[in-house]
Design a protein around this motif. Sequence first.
Motif, PDB file in Angstrom:
ATOM      1  N   GLY A 124      -2.663  -1.258   1.396  1.00  0.00           N
ATOM      2  CA  GLY A 124      -3.976  -1.767   1.044  1.00  0.00           C
ATOM      3  C   GLY A 124      -4.606  -2.611   2.126  1.00  0.00           C
ATOM      4  N   ASP A 125      -3.799  -3.400   2.846  1.00  0.00           N
ATOM      5  CA  ASP A 125      -4.334  -4.289   3.876  1.00  0.00           C
ATOM      6  C   ASP A 125      -4.828  -3.542   5.103  1.00  0.00           C
ATOM      7  OD1 ASP A 125      -3.917  -6.666   2.445  1.00  0.00           O
ATOM      8  OD2 ASP A 125      -1.798  -6.669   2.995  1.00  0.00           O
ATOM      9  N   PHE A 126      -4.486  -2.256   5.232  1.00  0.00           N
ATOM     10  CA  PHE A 126      -4.987  -1.434   6.329  1.00  0.00           C
ATOM     11  C   PHE A 126      -6.079  -0.471   5.867  1.00  0.00           C
ATOM     12  CE2 PHE A 126      -0.465  -1.855   8.214  1.00  0.00           C
ATOM     13  CZ  PHE A 126      -0.772  -3.115   8.700  1.00  0.00           C
TER      14      PHE A 126
ATOM     15  N   SER B  93      -3.620  -1.070  -3.176  1.00  0.00           N
ATOM     16  CA  SER B  93      -3.905   0.163  -2.444  1.00  0.00           C
ATOM     17  C   SER B  93      -4.663   1.100  -3.374  1.00  0.00           C
ATOM     18  CB  SER B  93      -2.602   0.813  -1.973  1.00  0.00           C
ATOM     19  OG  SER B  93      -2.838   2.111  -1.466  1.00  0.00           O
ATOM     20  N   ARG B  94      -5.963   1.314  -3.084  1.00  0.00           N
ATOM     21  CA  ARG B  94      -6.829   2.057  -3.994  1.00  0.00           C
ATOM     22  C   ARG B  94      -7.163   3.441  -3.439  1.00  0.00           C
ATOM     23  NH1 ARG B  94     -12.034  -0.160  -5.414  1.00  0.00           N
ATOM     24  NH2 ARG B  94     -12.346  -0.382  -3.161  1.00  0.00           N
TER      25      ARG B  94
ATOM     26  N   ILE C  14       5.667  -0.580   2.097  1.00  0.00           N
ATOM     27  CA  ILE C  14       4.422  -1.237   1.683  1.00  0.00           C
ATOM     28  C   ILE C  14       4.725  -2.273   0.613  1.00  0.00           C
ATOM     29  CG2 ILE C  14       2.109  -0.902   0.758  1.00  0.00           C
ATOM     30  CD1 ILE C  14       2.334   2.050   1.538  1.00  0.00           C
ATOM     31  N   ASN C  15       4.190  -3.473   0.798  1.00  0.00           N
ATOM     32  CA  ASN C  15       4.399  -4.549  -0.178  1.00  0.00           C
ATOM     33  C   ASN C  15       3.103  -4.848  -0.927  1.00  0.00           C
ATOM     34  OD1 ASN C  15       7.154  -5.057   0.494  1.00  0.00           O
ATOM     35  ND2 ASN C  15       6.434  -6.058   2.353  1.00  0.00           N
ATOM     36  N   CYS C  16       2.581  -3.849  -1.626  1.00  0.00           N
ATOM     37  CA  CYS C  16       1.386  -4.079  -2.442  1.00  0.00           C
ATOM     38  C   CYS C  16       1.392  -3.091  -3.607  1.00  0.00           C
ATOM     39  CB  CYS C  16       0.113  -3.939  -1.616  1.00  0.00           C
ATOM     40  SG  CYS C  16      -0.262  -2.274  -1.058  1.00  0.00           S
ATOM     41  N   GLU C  17       0.519  -3.352  -4.573  1.00  0.00           N
ATOM     42  CA  GLU C  17       0.409  -2.475  -5.729  1.00  0.00           C
ATOM     43  C   GLU C  17      -0.252  -1.167  -5.308  1.00  0.00           C
ATOM     44  OE1 GLU C  17      -1.724  -2.342 -10.143  1.00  0.00           O
ATOM     45  OE2 GLU C  17      -1.746  -4.179  -8.953  1.00  0.00           O
ATOM     46  N   LEU C  18       0.370  -0.050  -5.656  1.00  0.00           N
ATOM     47  CA  LEU C  18      -0.077   1.263  -5.222  1.00  0.00           C
ATOM     48  C   LEU C  18      -0.699   2.044  -6.373  1.00  0.00           C
ATOM     49  CD1 LEU C  18       3.084   2.243  -3.156  1.00  0.00           C
ATOM     50  CD2 LEU C  18       0.821   1.821  -2.186  1.00  0.00           C
TER      51      LEU C  18
ATOM     52  N   CYS D 254      12.838   4.441  -5.315  1.00  0.00           N
ATOM     53  CA  CYS D 254      11.893   4.371  -4.203  1.00  0.00           C
ATOM     54  C   CYS D 254      10.672   5.254  -4.484  1.00  0.00           C
ATOM     55  CB  CYS D 254      12.568   4.817  -2.909  1.00  0.00           C
ATOM     56  SG  CYS D 254      13.967   3.798  -2.399  1.00  0.00           S
ATOM     57  N   SER D 255       9.712   5.206  -3.583  1.00  0.00           N
ATOM     58  CA  SER D 255       8.540   6.075  -3.710  1.00  0.00           C
ATOM     59  C   SER D 255       8.832   7.504  -3.276  1.00  0.00           C
ATOM     60  CB  SER D 255       7.376   5.521  -2.870  1.00  0.00           C
ATOM     61  OG  SER D 255       6.868   4.331  -3.429  1.00  0.00           O
ATOM     62  N   ILE D 256       9.893   7.672  -2.506  1.00  0.00           N
ATOM     63  CA  ILE D 256      10.267   8.997  -2.013  1.00  0.00           C
ATOM     64  C   ILE D 256      11.667   9.354  -2.503  1.00  0.00           C
ATOM     65  CG2 ILE D 256      10.852  10.353   0.035  1.00  0.00           C
ATOM     66  CD1 ILE D 256       7.917   9.980  -0.077  1.00  0.00           C
TER      67      ILE D 256
END
Length: 335
Positions: A246-248, A259-260, A289-293, A31-33
């Motif tokens: 990213g979408d927010f 997500s940039r 989150i379902n996007c490239e980070l 995971c990310s965490i």
Amino acid sequence: MKVVDMHCDTILALLNQENKGETISLFQNTCSIDIEKMKKGNYLLQNFALFTDLRKDEIPERETMRLLDCYYRMLEENKEYIAPVFKYEDIAKNEKEGKLSSLLTLEDGGVVFDDLAMLRNYYRMGVRMIALTWNYENGIGYPNLLVNPDFMDSKVPNLLQRIDSVNGLTDFGMGYIQEMERLGIIIDVSHLNDAGFWDVFDHTTKPFVASHSNARSVCPVARNLSDDMILALKERGGVMGLNFCGDFLELHDQLNGKSRIQAMVAQIQYIKELAGIDVIGLGTDFDGINCELEIQDASYMPKLQQALLDAGFSKEEVEKIFYKNVLRVYQEVLK
């Protein structure tokens, strides 16, 4: 630079892995965490959300209890590294003992059977922040983004977007937020609609948060906060957590845009110019989150720190964004 993150969905991600027969760990995982990543990122405190999909199970609160069990099992297995926060003083105590801090939250406060006795029981279980709604109407209020019931069986449910300035908190919702203030549970308006936001503002006295929401003027999604809402949050002494989705963050030509870091800096710059630095915090939404980070996980947080410094933010301003602003709210609300 210390880090306080107001929102992640790691517990749900771990429980989903365990349900597939996988061995799970909060110390090290995919995971990310996890604890190793948080240590590399110099985390002070992570909020862990228990997200319950109210329409997934006949009795969705059973899922909440499974998530709660997973959360406490992970803490018990790693008690030499991380400890829960029940009152503000626990944060300093845990840091002095060389431990990370963990604050338990609910995402969708509707898991109370429309009964304030259950809200009090969640407080006794350790919950210290509650997002009043998710993307469904519940007994408390209404969201701006709604899951389209026609897509309920889809793996990527369609969201109906609207700015709802009419349907505020229910009568039960009004009593709910007042009981949260009395108990010392932080009110979280992320996912709540505009009318509900203003009901919270008009019928409470303490600071509240939007744990993982961005500025609507920068990224015109109903899920984000309007300028007036950000200014009201500032007036109350609250804080909004930068959502890494990213979408927010910015408009994209396609779903699940990247997500940039550049977009994160742009969001923070706008909010600072509008309302000042004291209203900005972090609410990554990691593992939800379902996007490239570009910031892939907790260990990459120094990249955002450096990007903000390179953009002209002072060290003191970055410290406020990364942890001081959120701690100020926690100190005022947590008993």
